[in-house]
Design an enzyme around this catalytic site. Structure first.
Site, PDB file in Angstrom:
ATOM      1  CG  ASP A 136      -2.300   0.588   0.910  1.00 55.45           C
ATOM      2  OD1 ASP A 136      -2.345   1.792   0.600  1.00 55.45           O
ATOM      3  OD2 ASP A 136      -3.319  -0.119   0.988  1.00 55.45           O
ATOM      4  CG  HIS A 207      -5.279   3.670   0.615  1.00 56.59           C
ATOM      5  ND1 HIS A 207      -4.883   2.378   0.309  1.00 56.59           N
ATOM      6  CD2 HIS A 207      -6.568   3.759   0.228  1.00 56.59           C
ATOM      7  CE1 HIS A 207      -5.898   1.723  -0.244  1.00 56.59           C
ATOM      8  NE2 HIS A 207      -6.941   2.537  -0.315  1.00 56.59           N
ATOM      9  CB  SER A 525      -9.419   0.565  -0.362  1.00 56.45           C
ATOM     10  OG  SER A 525      -8.851   0.656  -1.635  1.00 56.45           O
TER      11      SER A 525
END
Length: 754
Positions: A136, A207, A525
């Site tokens: 990520d 994220h 996600s």
């Protein structure tokens, strides 16, 4: 004598009535407002509470706790009058009504049924000894989610390391965060003049911190998002170890870096890989992520991926790869709320995730119908403006209210899919049509109608939940249409998880940035790491299981009903009464049931190769995926041993029969007998031969055939039902979705019966 009995009884009832009017509140105080002469916070809290009481003698019974570490404040039993008086005290920040203790703030773990007393958490010691690798945008290692309090030792098989880079050194790793590496050579190669702003594993986007803490973050007390969702946060596998591989950058992302990260993760020894990323519309052999995932699965590593956020349209998902888990996004039973308190005392509830401050006083409230004119709205000044959503004009109304710079907006709408509207730049509450009528009636009958807005309320046990979100991408899989995708649905809507403290979580007012250690965001996600965490729990419970076995257990034990007992609905299709498997996969993930699935559908590398052969890939195409120079295509088959079924009708009008062969392995203890049950699929006849499977021992495998007979021309685009194998003891239900569709697969192979 009777009178003597009546008086104490009346006094007792009066006391009960008085007590019933009290609630326990957790009161937050601003420590900087504490008078200097007071030596302790406890003394200040006592004096503050005493000043709000009409009867000071009740002080010892009113104060419950004082807090010196978890918060600056105290808890107390207060009436509405006492609470109102307390709010005017110097240093008062907020008061949150005390509720039943929840296990988490990322409330999804509670919604999944995870409990420290039983089930998957208790039986696996929260995923202990499992290593979850996350590819990520990096990690914020200082986050409490990556504390190693209570963590076990790092497994001796671990070969990874903590790479030194900009604002990141090896000391930031510990028994929780056991590895941190970064990959950007591909990115730099695309632009040799590029300067990487943070050349290390440190997260500059947020994220990666969010996804990794969702999968395996440790327990964090006193977590919230500006007062919303208060409680204890944790990942799905809170005692699993985490390894971060940064391949997504603010400056860009390339598959060369992503597969380098996966390559390293395999070498390092991860057990589970979580990939909340993907490519759209490419064949399997041209998808480096699919190729890299194949190598990981061959090594026994479970790979979880996100389905994409291109819903509600069919055929939009990515990661439709046969050897990975493809995860769709659903809602949970929590909503973020606010209320409009009208001048007559009536409180009308709605939805909001507004993070800023608001005028606490009553101000004029006015109804402006469609709120279509910015000029008219701008002349209103400091007023709360009520708008009626007409013809899907909600987005335009929000922009108009923002431009008009009024005090706040109330939006009356029948749109049930508003999660991307509720985090607004200005004070805004979204009301149902029913509640909106209450507000409009008050305004019509009032001479000088006024109201005030209250925010930062969190409601739990919302029904119905889960629902399939509108944005989650739908199947069929473009890259491999003969394997039904997505596989499973997991929480993805408004998920709270850790966030880098120096990255803005929102903007309000005149470009004022807000920062927090936690953030609430949505998407597949967010759903993917929930499934990754569940896979880690299953890996801890069954270290001998293959990735296919774990995937099967997750799929066949999922839930197809919501918390009202009704079929899960689809928000993307105006709350269609039944979400179909091309939207939600097999159902909503259930980690406790997945521990003991009864039967599993296993698959080997050879099975995947047979599938690739049947897809009419060339030998070189297959070699790209398998790394094997010579491929045995003597047994090509599109009929992969998978825990779901999809049949294409109308593509060949002369064929209305589809056959599937499957093999299932008994992973229960000892002998067992299973009987097949099929739900009705309109227009289709489904038969199973044999319809009874007898297993004499554990790990025994049995085969069966399922036949679908349908019309030559389907009336609907998608029809579906379920095949369930139920054991004779009533302990296991092994359920698989069956989909019939009139879509035409992009790839057709004459070598398969399907």
């Amino acid at each position: 004598m009777a009178n003597h009995l009546i008086i104490p009884l009346c006094f007792f009832l009066f006391c009960l009535s008085t007590l019933a009017q009290n609630d326990i509140y957790i009161v937050h105080m601003d420590l900087t407002a504490m008078p200097k002469p007071l030596k302790t916070q406890h003394t200040w809290y006592l004096s503050t509470l005493a000043s709000s009481l009409s009867d000071k003698s009740q002080l010892p019974t009113k104060l419950i706790y004082t807090y010196n570490h978890v918060i600056n404040g105290f808890s107390a039993s207060l009436s509405e009058t006492e609470l109102s008086a307390l709010k005017s005290s110097p240093g008062f920040v907020s008061a949150i009504k005390d509720v039943s203790v929840k296990v988490d703030t990322t409330h999804s773990t509670k919604f999944l049924g995870l409990s420290s007393n039983s089930g998957a958490w208790a039986l696996t010691n929260f995923g202990e000894n499992v290593i979850v690798g996350v590819v990520d945008s990096g990690v914020w290692p200082e986050s409490e989610s990556f504390s190693d309090d209570g963590m076990g030792e790092i497994p001796s098989r671990w070969k990874g390391k903590c790479e030194v880079g900009t604002q990141f050194d090896a000391s930031l790793c510990n028994k929780k965060l056991i590895g941190a590496r970064f990959f950007n050579k591909g990115l730099v190669a695309h632009n040799s003049n590029l300067t990487i702003s943070m050349n290390s594993t440190r997260d500059t986007g947020g994220h990666g911190t969010h996804t990794s803490s969702t999968a395996a973050g440790n327990f964090v007390g006193n977590a919230s998002f500006f007062g919303y969702a208060p409680g204890v946060a944790s990942g799905v596998a809170p005692k699993a170890h985490v390894a971060i591989y940064k391949a997504l950058w603010d400056e860009g992302a390339h598959t060369s870096d992503i597969i380098a990260a996966i390559d390293q993760a395999i070498a390092d020894g991860v057990d589970v890989l979580s990939l909340s990323l993907g490519l759209d519309g490419v064949p399997l052999y041209e998808d480096p992520i699919a190729v890299a995932a194949f190598a990981a699965v061959e090594k026994g590593i479970f790979v979880s991926t996100s389905a994409g956020n291109e819903g509600p349209f069919f055929g939009t998902l990515h990661n439709g790869t046969p050897w990975v888990l493809t995860v769709a996004a659903g809602t949970i039973d929590r909503e973020f709320a606010a209320s409009l308190v009208l001048g007559d005392g009536q409180s009308v509830n709605g939805l909001s995730l507004y993070l800023g401050k608001v005028n606490p006083d009553e101000i004029p409230v006015v109804f402006m119908d469609a709120c279509a004119s910015v000029n008219e709205l701008s002349r209103l000044g400091e007023k709360i403006v009520v708008c009626q959503d007409k013809n899907d004009s909600l987005g335009d109304q929000i922009q108009n209210i923002l431009a008009a710079k009024v005090a706040g907006g109330i939006f009356i709408t029948n749109n049930t899919d508003i999660e991307f509207f509720i985090e607004s730049l200005f004070p805004a509450i979204f009301m149902s049509v029913e509640n909106g009528e209450l507000i409009k009636d008050y305004i019509k009958r009032g001479i000088n109608p006024k109201a005030r807005m209250k925010f930062k309320e969190t409601n739990l046990s919302i029904k119905p939940a889960p629902k399939t979100t509108s944005y989650t991408s739908r199947g069929p899989s473009e890259s491999c249409p003969f394997v039904m995708k997505p596989d499973i649905m997991a929480p993805g809507s408004l998920i709270l998880a850790s966030w880098p403290e120096n990255i803005s979580v929102a903007t309000i007012g005149n470009d004022q940035s807000l920062f927090s250690n936690f953030n609430v965001i949505s998407g597949t996600s967010m759903a993917c790491p929930h499934a990754s965490g569940v896979a880690a729990l299953l890996k801890a419970a069954h270290p001998e299981w293959s990735p296919a076995a774990i995937r099967s257990a997750i799929m066949t034990t999922s839930d197809i009903t919501d918390n009202t007992g009704s079929p899960i609905t689809d928000m993307g299709l105006t709350n269609q009464p039944r979400a179909n498997p091309l939207a939600m996969g097999s159902g909503h993930i259930n980690p406790n049931r997945a521990l003991d699935p009864g039967l599993i559908y296993n698959a080997s590398a050879e099975d995947y190769v047979n599938l690739l052969c049947a897809l009419n890939f060339t030998e070189k195409n297959i070699q790209v995926i398998t790394k094997t120079s010579s491929t045995n295509c003597s047994s090509p088959s599109l009929d992969l041993n998978y825990p779901s079924f999809i049949g294409y009708f109308n593509s060949n009008p002369t064929t209305s029969v589809k056959e599937f062969e499957r093999r299932v392995t008994n992973v229960g203890e000892g002998s067992a007998t299973y009987v097949a049950k099929v739900t009705e699929i309109k227009g289709f006849k489904v038969s199973v031969v044999p319809d009874k499977l007898v297993f004499r021992k554990k790990y025994e495998t049995q085969r069966y055939k399922m036949v679908m007979e349908g019309p030559k021309v389907m009336e609907e685009t998608v029809a579906f039902g379920y095949l369930s194998w139920e054991d004779d003891e009533g302990k296991h239900v092994v359920r698989s979705p069956i989909v019939a569709t009139s879509f035409s697969p992009d790839i057709v192979s004459s070598s398969s019966k399907n």
